[in-house]
Design a protein around this motif. Structure first.
Motif, PDB file in Angstrom:
ATOM      1  N   UNK A  95       0.809  -1.233   0.000  1.00 40.09           N
ATOM      2  CA  UNK A  95       0.000   0.000   0.000  1.00 40.09           C
ATOM      3  C   UNK A  95       0.836   1.274   0.000  1.00 40.09           C
ATOM      4  N   UNK A  96       2.040   1.189   0.525  1.00 43.35           N
ATOM      5  CA  UNK A  96       2.922   2.352   0.511  1.00 43.35           C
ATOM      6  C   UNK A  96       3.081   2.889  -0.920  1.00 43.35           C
ATOM      7  N   UNK A  97       3.124   1.986  -1.890  1.00 44.68           N
ATOM      8  CA  UNK A  97       3.310   2.388  -3.283  1.00 44.68           C
ATOM      9  C   UNK A  97       2.126   3.133  -3.859  1.00 44.68           C
ATOM     10  N   UNK A  98       0.951   2.985  -3.272  1.00 49.64           N
ATOM     11  CA  UNK A  98      -0.243   3.708  -3.751  1.00 49.64           C
ATOM     12  C   UNK A  98      -0.503   4.990  -2.972  1.00 49.64           C
ATOM     13  N   UNK A  99       0.199   5.179  -1.867  1.00 50.07           N
ATOM     14  CA  UNK A  99      -0.173   6.267  -0.963  1.00 50.07           C
ATOM     15  C   UNK A  99       0.954   7.268  -0.734  1.00 50.07           C
ATOM     16  N   UNK A 100       2.121   6.782  -0.345  1.00 52.18           N
ATOM     17  CA  UNK A 100       3.161   7.668   0.187  1.00 52.18           C
ATOM     18  C   UNK A 100       3.552   8.780  -0.786  1.00 52.18           C
ATOM     19  N   UNK A 101       3.844   8.423  -2.025  1.00 53.10           N
ATOM     20  CA  UNK A 101       4.386   9.417  -2.959  1.00 53.10           C
ATOM     21  C   UNK A 101       3.347  10.453  -3.384  1.00 53.10           C
ATOM     22  N   UNK A 102       2.067  10.201  -3.105  1.00 58.36           N
ATOM     23  CA  UNK A 102       1.022  11.148  -3.491  1.00 58.36           C
ATOM     24  C   UNK A 102       0.562  12.044  -2.340  1.00 58.36           C
ATOM     25  N   UNK A 103       0.750  11.580  -1.104  1.00 55.82           N
ATOM     26  CA  UNK A 103       0.151  12.283   0.025  1.00 55.82           C
ATOM     27  C   UNK A 103       1.155  12.874   1.012  1.00 55.82           C
ATOM     28  N   UNK A 104       2.448  12.636   0.809  1.00 48.69           N
ATOM     29  CA  UNK A 104       3.440  13.276   1.675  1.00 48.69           C
ATOM     30  C   UNK A 104       3.910  14.579   1.048  1.00 48.69           C
ATOM     31  N   UNK A 105       4.323  15.505   1.895  1.00 48.11           N
ATOM     32  CA  UNK A 105       4.664  16.854   1.417  1.00 48.11           C
ATOM     33  C   UNK A 105       5.702  16.829   0.305  1.00 48.11           C
ATOM     34  N   UNK A 106       6.714  15.956   0.433  1.00 47.86           N
ATOM     35  CA  UNK A 106       7.778  15.892  -0.570  1.00 47.86           C
ATOM     36  C   UNK A 106       7.697  14.627  -1.409  1.00 47.86           C
ATOM     37  N   UNK A 107       6.536  14.005  -1.466  1.00 47.92           N
ATOM     38  CA  UNK A 107       6.372  12.790  -2.268  1.00 47.92           C
ATOM     39  C   UNK A 107       6.708  13.041  -3.729  1.00 47.92           C
ATOM     40  N   UNK A 108       7.336  12.039  -4.355  1.00 48.57           N
ATOM     41  CA  UNK A 108       7.828  12.222  -5.720  1.00 48.57           C
ATOM     42  C   UNK A 108       6.716  12.544  -6.706  1.00 48.57           C
ATOM     43  N   UNK A 109       5.502  12.044  -6.460  1.00 49.92           N
ATOM     44  CA  UNK A 109       4.393  12.306  -7.378  1.00 49.92           C
ATOM     45  C   UNK A 109       3.285  13.104  -6.705  1.00 49.92           C
ATOM     46  N   UNK A 110       3.662  13.884  -5.713  1.00 50.90           N
ATOM     47  CA  UNK A 110       2.690  14.793  -5.106  1.00 50.90           C
ATOM     48  C   UNK A 110       2.546  16.006  -6.008  1.00 50.90           C
ATOM     49  N   UNK A 111       1.682  15.907  -7.004  1.00 47.59           N
ATOM     50  CA  UNK A 111       1.479  16.982  -7.978  1.00 47.59           C
ATOM     51  C   UNK A 111       0.343  17.909  -7.571  1.00 47.59           C
ATOM     52  N   UNK A 112      -0.272  17.661  -6.411  1.00 52.42           N
ATOM     53  CA  UNK A 112      -1.368  18.524  -5.964  1.00 52.42           C
ATOM     54  C   UNK A 112      -0.874  19.660  -5.061  1.00 52.42           C
ATOM     55  N   UNK A 113       0.333  19.496  -4.523  1.00 55.22           N
ATOM     56  CA  UNK A 113       0.826  20.485  -3.567  1.00 55.22           C
ATOM     57  C   UNK A 113       0.262  20.308  -2.177  1.00 55.22           C
ATOM     58  N   UNK A 114      -0.389  19.169  -1.949  1.00 54.23           N
ATOM     59  CA  UNK A 114      -0.961  18.891  -0.628  1.00 54.23           C
ATOM     60  C   UNK A 114       0.157  18.665   0.390  1.00 54.23           C
ATOM     61  N   UNK A 115      -0.035  19.171   1.602  1.00 56.04           N
ATOM     62  CA  UNK A 115       0.990  18.968   2.628  1.00 56.04           C
ATOM     63  C   UNK A 115       0.348  19.025   4.009  1.00 56.04           C
ATOM     64  N   UNK A 116       0.453  17.908   4.733  1.00 55.24           N
ATOM     65  CA  UNK A 116      -0.014  17.816   6.113  1.00 55.24           C
ATOM     66  C   UNK A 116       1.073  17.074   6.891  1.00 55.24           C
ATOM     67  N   UNK A 117       1.836  17.774   7.730  1.00 56.74           N
ATOM     68  CA  UNK A 117       2.932  17.112   8.456  1.00 56.74           C
ATOM     69  C   UNK A 117       2.484  15.905   9.267  1.00 56.74           C
ATOM     70  N   UNK A 118       1.241  15.914   9.752  1.00 54.36           N
ATOM     71  CA  UNK A 118       0.764  14.760  10.523  1.00 54.36           C
ATOM     72  C   UNK A 118       0.573  13.544   9.608  1.00 54.36           C
ATOM     73  N   UNK A 119       0.107  13.779   8.382  1.00 48.85           N
ATOM     74  CA  UNK A 119       0.016  12.678   7.422  1.00 48.85           C
ATOM     75  C   UNK A 119       1.410  12.139   7.119  1.00 48.85           C
ATOM     76  N   UNK A 120       2.364  13.035   6.955  1.00 41.91           N
ATOM     77  CA  UNK A 120       3.754  12.589   6.743  1.00 41.91           C
ATOM     78  C   UNK A 120       4.214  11.692   7.891  1.00 41.91           C
ATOM     79  N   UNK A 121       3.929  12.130   9.105  1.00 41.11           N
ATOM     80  CA  UNK A 121       4.382  11.360  10.266  1.00 41.11           C
ATOM     81  C   UNK A 121       3.756   9.964  10.272  1.00 41.11           C
ATOM     82  N   UNK A 122       2.459   9.911  10.008  1.00 41.38           N
ATOM     83  CA  UNK A 122       1.767   8.622  10.036  1.00 41.38           C
ATOM     84  C   UNK A 122       2.256   7.693   8.925  1.00 41.38           C
ATOM     85  N   UNK A 123       2.447   8.237   7.733  1.00 42.18           N
ATOM     86  CA  UNK A 123       2.873   7.387   6.620  1.00 42.18           C
ATOM     87  C   UNK A 123       4.327   6.942   6.778  1.00 42.18           C
TER      88      UNK A 123
END
Length: 498
Positions: free
Chosen positions: A406-434
């Motif tokens: 599941x990390x492959x479907x989630x981490x890179x899209x929802x972390x602040x510096x995720x490689x495929x975070x093309x939305x600009x979304x950033x929540x440090x708590x989400x980063x911590x959890x992931x």
């Protein structure tokens, strides 16, 4: 049908098309053929013939050795030792060994623009133990690492070629897979030829593989029926019975690992001053305007699986406490009014193939009833990815082919510096959890962390998940050895004509 006649002309000339050539119709043209820079799903299909990985998967999602022959973890989960296959060479004759693995992992971590960096970011350093053993030291325990090495992060390129070609490597890639690169004509074809020194060459029965991008599903199918193609990916759901009823063809299917949805630009590259980007109530209204079940029936003949999360409802990683919301136009209008809008306009980018355009039109029609005025912008796929990366879009109908972890479907899209975070979304708590989910070792602990993360990022709706595709392949009946994989990748091993 233009493609069909063009191919017929080529056949008449007796060039690359022959009984020993496997011709595969792709949905789109891949982006750059560099495993560290590649972003497209069709690129992964080409890589399966071109670049071997440290590990692969079986149709049952078991991870099995490919260029690695085995592995062991240290007791603290911070050191992974790999043993490597001997007698493997790259297409340029260079040896595959521990030094090559060290080079490739370090390249993935340091190459400018690498899309693999965040996939293996916990790696601290790589130690060459001997010629065929490497030891990978991690900053923190990282459960998904072996799964990452079963995809592009585990693909090995020739260190010599990578150094010599530099940023041009993707134009003439050199790997160690069953076929080596011959030529590429953008938007037209990619040609590979059999690598005679391949370590597993007894499983390769074609002299060449030619990949042909044909975005229109009906044209791909027409070329298969005419004999101008041997195998096509992603048969349209509306064409399934045509394939089933044709005695010259076979149909294969597999439930996918990925998703499709709407990616919404919030802050790429800067925070956007639009209702859709600024106010989560507007995005919630958009989601409530959509009927996922109806989309599946109208566009996909009911063949796909509606969903609202990055993994399908059949996955053990699905969060049952966050069910799929039903369409509620009245509530959507209330949310828009509370946000201060009667109507909201935005542009939805879709890929320029008939199915994507139809999906966009259905979304456009449903959302209109709730107060959205959507303008569709149909764009060639690789160009659309570039626009997305540059932040030149409001919303983009796109998905992800999926990974076994599941990390492959989630981490890179929802972390602040995720490689495929093309939305600009950033929540440090989400980063911590992931990040914590990456370090956890038990299923229960990881599932709980993914649940907590989903409870934070799903309500923000920077990605509105819509459905989970199934993979459908059509191929000529005298082609044997085809195996459907849940990752949708076409593997050439064992394929041959009767």
């Amino acid at each position: 049908m233009k493609r069909r006649w063009w191919l017929a002309a080529v056949l008449a000339l007796g060039t690359w098309a022959s009984a020993q050539t496997l011709r595969i119709g792709l949905v789109s043209d891949p982006d750059v053929l560099d495993p560290d820079l590649g972003r497209t799903f069709v690129g992964r299909i080409v890589f399966a013939s071109l670049c071997d990985k440290l590990f692969d998967i079986t149709p049952d999602l078991e991870i099995v050795p490919q260029l690695a022959t085995g592995y062991t973890w240290s007791e603290d989960g911070r050191t992974l030792t790999l043993t490597l296959r001997q007698g493997v060479t790259f297409h340029d004759g260079e040896p595959f060994n521990a030094e090559a693995v060290k080079f490739n992992i370090e390249r993935s971590l340091t190459l400018p623009g690498s899309n693999r960096r965040s996939e293996i970011e916990p790696i601290e350093r790589v130690e060459v133990v001997d010629a065929y053993t490497v030891r990978i030291h991690l900053k923190t325990p990282f459960s998904p690492l072996i799964a990452q090495f079963a995809d592009r992060a585990g693909m090995m390129v020739s260190p010599k070629a990578a150094r010599e070609l530099g940023e041009n490597f993707g134009r003439a890639p050199v790997c160690s897979g069953p076929f080596k690169f011959v030529e590429r004509v953008a938007q037209d074809r990619i040609v590979l030829e059999k690598f005679e020194d391949y370590w597993n060459k007894d499983q390769i029965h074609f002299d060449r593989v030619v990949f042909l991008p044909i975005p229109d599903a009906s044209v791909r199918l027409a070329n298969l029926q005419s004999g101008d193609l041997d195998l096509i990916e992603r048969v349209a759901p509306t064409d399934l019975n045509t394939v089933r009823d044709d005695p010259r063809l076979e149909l294969a299917a597999a439930v996918g690992l990925g998703y499709q949805g709407l990616t919404i630009n919030l802050a790429n590259p800067e925070p956007r001053d639009t209702p859709l980007a600024k106010d989560p109530r507007v995005r919630e209204a958009l989601e409530l305007a959509l009927d996922r079940e109806a989309i599946n029936q109208v566009v996909f003949n009911g063949e796909f699986v509606p969903g609202n999360q990055p993994v399908p409802p059949t996955s053990p990683w699905y969060i049952e406490e966050l069910p799929m919301p039903k369409r509620d136009v009245a509530r959507a209008r209330e949310l828009l009014k509370a946000a201060g809008y009667d109507r909201v306009a935005f542009t939805l980018m879709v890929v320029n193939n008939p199915q994507s355009i139809q999906l966009g039109q259905v979304i456009q029609s449903m959302a209109k009833e709730a107060g959205f005025d959507i303008q569709l912008n149909a764009v060639e796929f690789a160009t659309a990815l570039d626009l997305q990366e540059a932040g030149e879009y409001d919303a983009f109908q796109i998905g992800w082919s999926g990974r076994i972890d599941p990390d492959g479907n989630i981490f890179i899209f929802h972390t602040c510096d995720g490689a495929l975070n093309e939305t600009g979304y950033c929540d440090p708590e989400v980063d911590r959890l992931l990040n914590a989910a990456r370090s956890a070792s038990s299923f229960e602990e990881r599932h709980e962390l993914y649940r907590q993360a989903a409870e934070r990022y799903l309500p923000d709706r920077h990605i509105i998940y819509l459905y989970h595709p199934k993979w459908f392949w059509g191929y000529r009946a005298d082609l044997e050895g085809f195996r459907p994989f849940p990752d949708g990748i076409i593997r050439p091993e064992g394929l041959k004509l009767k």
